[in-house]
Write a protein that holds these residues in place. Structure first.
Motif, PDB file in Angstrom:
ATOM      1  N   VAL A   1       3.180  -5.052  -2.034  1.00  0.00           N
ATOM      2  CA  VAL A   1       2.056  -5.517  -1.220  1.00  0.00           C
ATOM      3  C   VAL A   1       2.077  -4.841   0.145  1.00  0.00           C
ATOM      4  O   VAL A   1       1.047  -4.343   0.626  1.00  0.00           O
ATOM      5  CB  VAL A   1       2.078  -7.061  -1.073  1.00  0.00           C
ATOM      6  CG1 VAL A   1       1.023  -7.536  -0.093  1.00  0.00           C
ATOM      7  CG2 VAL A   1       1.889  -7.722  -2.423  1.00  0.00           C
TER       8      VAL A   1
ATOM      9  N   TYR B   1      -9.626  -4.881  -0.449  1.00  0.00           N
ATOM     10  CA  TYR B   1      -8.557  -5.867  -0.432  1.00  0.00           C
ATOM     11  C   TYR B   1      -7.635  -5.751  -1.635  1.00  0.00           C
ATOM     12  O   TYR B   1      -7.166  -6.758  -2.149  1.00  0.00           O
ATOM     13  CB  TYR B   1      -9.142  -7.279  -0.361  1.00  0.00           C
ATOM     14  CG  TYR B   1      -9.971  -7.520   0.869  1.00  0.00           C
ATOM     15  CD1 TYR B   1      -9.374  -7.580   2.120  1.00  0.00           C
ATOM     16  CD2 TYR B   1     -11.348  -7.667   0.778  1.00  0.00           C
ATOM     17  CE1 TYR B   1     -10.130  -7.792   3.255  1.00  0.00           C
ATOM     18  CE2 TYR B   1     -12.114  -7.883   1.908  1.00  0.00           C
ATOM     19  CZ  TYR B   1     -11.501  -7.940   3.144  1.00  0.00           C
ATOM     20  OH  TYR B   1     -12.244  -8.149   4.262  1.00  0.00           O
TER      21      TYR B   1
ATOM     22  N   HIS C   1      -0.683  -2.195   1.581  1.00  0.00           N
ATOM     23  CA  HIS C   1      -1.354  -2.450   2.856  1.00  0.00           C
ATOM     24  C   HIS C   1      -1.215  -1.250   3.795  1.00  0.00           C
ATOM     25  O   HIS C   1      -2.145  -0.909   4.520  1.00  0.00           O
ATOM     26  CB  HIS C   1      -0.791  -3.710   3.507  1.00  0.00           C
ATOM     27  CG  HIS C   1      -1.496  -4.083   4.760  1.00  0.00           C
ATOM     28  ND1 HIS C   1      -1.021  -3.737   6.005  1.00  0.00           N
ATOM     29  CD2 HIS C   1      -2.660  -4.753   4.964  1.00  0.00           C
ATOM     30  CE1 HIS C   1      -1.850  -4.178   6.926  1.00  0.00           C
ATOM     31  NE2 HIS C   1      -2.859  -4.810   6.315  1.00  0.00           N
ATOM     32  N   GLN C   2      -0.054  -0.607   3.769  1.00  0.00           N
ATOM     33  CA  GLN C   2       0.198   0.542   4.653  1.00  0.00           C
ATOM     34  C   GLN C   2      -0.151   1.882   4.003  1.00  0.00           C
ATOM     35  O   GLN C   2       0.089   2.919   4.602  1.00  0.00           O
ATOM     36  CB  GLN C   2       1.676   0.547   5.078  1.00  0.00           C
ATOM     37  CG  GLN C   2       2.097  -0.664   5.867  1.00  0.00           C
ATOM     38  CD  GLN C   2       1.349  -0.780   7.176  1.00  0.00           C
ATOM     39  OE1 GLN C   2       1.062   0.207   7.837  1.00  0.00           O
ATOM     40  NE2 GLN C   2       0.999  -2.000   7.546  1.00  0.00           N
ATOM     41  N   SER C   3      -0.660   1.856   2.783  1.00  0.00           N
ATOM     42  CA  SER C   3      -1.029   3.065   2.018  1.00  0.00           C
ATOM     43  C   SER C   3       0.171   3.955   1.720  1.00  0.00           C
ATOM     44  O   SER C   3       0.052   5.183   1.698  1.00  0.00           O
ATOM     45  CB  SER C   3      -2.115   3.864   2.747  1.00  0.00           C
ATOM     46  OG  SER C   3      -3.281   3.095   2.852  1.00  0.00           O
TER      47      SER C   3
ATOM     48  N   TRP D   1      -4.616  -4.785  -1.792  1.00  0.00           N
ATOM     49  CA  TRP D   1      -3.296  -5.304  -1.450  1.00  0.00           C
ATOM     50  C   TRP D   1      -3.309  -6.832  -1.437  1.00  0.00           C
ATOM     51  O   TRP D   1      -2.322  -7.464  -1.824  1.00  0.00           O
ATOM     52  CB  TRP D   1      -2.837  -4.750  -0.094  1.00  0.00           C
ATOM     53  CG  TRP D   1      -3.691  -5.188   1.056  1.00  0.00           C
ATOM     54  CD1 TRP D   1      -4.821  -4.588   1.521  1.00  0.00           C
ATOM     55  CD2 TRP D   1      -3.497  -6.347   1.862  1.00  0.00           C
ATOM     56  NE1 TRP D   1      -5.347  -5.303   2.565  1.00  0.00           N
ATOM     57  CE2 TRP D   1      -4.547  -6.382   2.805  1.00  0.00           C
ATOM     58  CE3 TRP D   1      -2.543  -7.358   1.884  1.00  0.00           C
ATOM     59  CZ2 TRP D   1      -4.675  -7.382   3.759  1.00  0.00           C
ATOM     60  CZ3 TRP D   1      -2.656  -8.360   2.839  1.00  0.00           C
ATOM     61  CH2 TRP D   1      -3.714  -8.355   3.755  1.00  0.00           C
ATOM     62  N   LEU D   2      -4.419  -7.429  -1.021  1.00  0.00           N
ATOM     63  CA  LEU D   2      -4.488  -8.884  -0.948  1.00  0.00           C
ATOM     64  C   LEU D   2      -4.570  -9.496  -2.348  1.00  0.00           C
ATOM     65  O   LEU D   2      -3.837 -10.446  -2.662  1.00  0.00           O
ATOM     66  CB  LEU D   2      -5.695  -9.312  -0.115  1.00  0.00           C
ATOM     67  CG  LEU D   2      -5.831 -10.792   0.184  1.00  0.00           C
ATOM     68  CD1 LEU D   2      -4.609 -11.314   0.950  1.00  0.00           C
ATOM     69  CD2 LEU D   2      -7.094 -11.050   0.977  1.00  0.00           C
TER      70      LEU D   2
END
Length: 185
Positions: A139, A100, A143-145, A102-103
């Protein structure tokens, strides 16, 4: 926003909290640049990162915590939103930093964006009002790398935060506190 004509009497706790807040802002700039460089070095294999990705995340968490714990905002609601987003980001980081990332960064980004918007009322630092958009892009990229996009946005954010840190260290300490009677408790 501080009134230059009014100078509040600061006690030792006030001075300490302002200094810790400014150290936090400076560390945010350094952690953004180090994280951005880490993402670029991962994608383009430029060189070994200065710090590991996990260490960079910890430095960002510490810097966001310093800012959130010592922020001086009159509005209680705004102060709670900025502060609690860091605490939630810390929980996400402790639960699983790899899954997580990105979170947890997203919650730290709320704190960094809130500080940038707060400081944009006092300073005319180029890019402060664009900071929320830049950090939302980070972010989304994490999340999408899309590590190169995240790296670019983080390096640009680091420059903006570095200019903010320089401006903050140049001003008197009482400007951060403002008028104590105006704070909602």
């Amino acid at each position: 926003m501080a009134n230059p004509e009014y100078q509040e009497t600061l006690d030792h706790f006030d001075i300490l909290s302002v200094i810790l807040y400014r150290i936090g802002i400076t560390l945010v700039a350094l952690s953004f640049s180090s994280l951005g460089y880490s993402y670029f070095s991962t994608v383009y294999q430029i060189a070994w990162p200065v710090l590991s990705l996990h260490t960079n995340q910890i430095v960002l968490a510490v810097s966001a915590t310093l800012c959130a714990a010592n922020i001086h905002v009159y509005s209680k609601v705004v102060r709670v939103i900025i502060s609690w987003s860091t605490w939630i980001g810390l929980v996400c980081l402790v639960i699983d930093a790899n899954q997580y990332v990105w979170l947890s960064f997203g919650f730290f980004a709320i704190t960094a964006s809130g500080i940038a918007l707060k400081e944009s009322f006092c300073f005319r630092v180029f890019g402060l009002k664009a900071m929320p958009l830049l950090l939302i892009l980070v972010v989304l990229a994490l999340h999408q790398s899309w590590l190169s996009v995240a790296g670019f946005c983080l390096l640009f954010s680091a420059l903006i935060y570095l200019r903010l840190a320089i401006a903050k260290w140049r001003m008197p300490l009482h400007f951060d506190i403002g008028i104590k009677a105006n704070y909602e408790i």
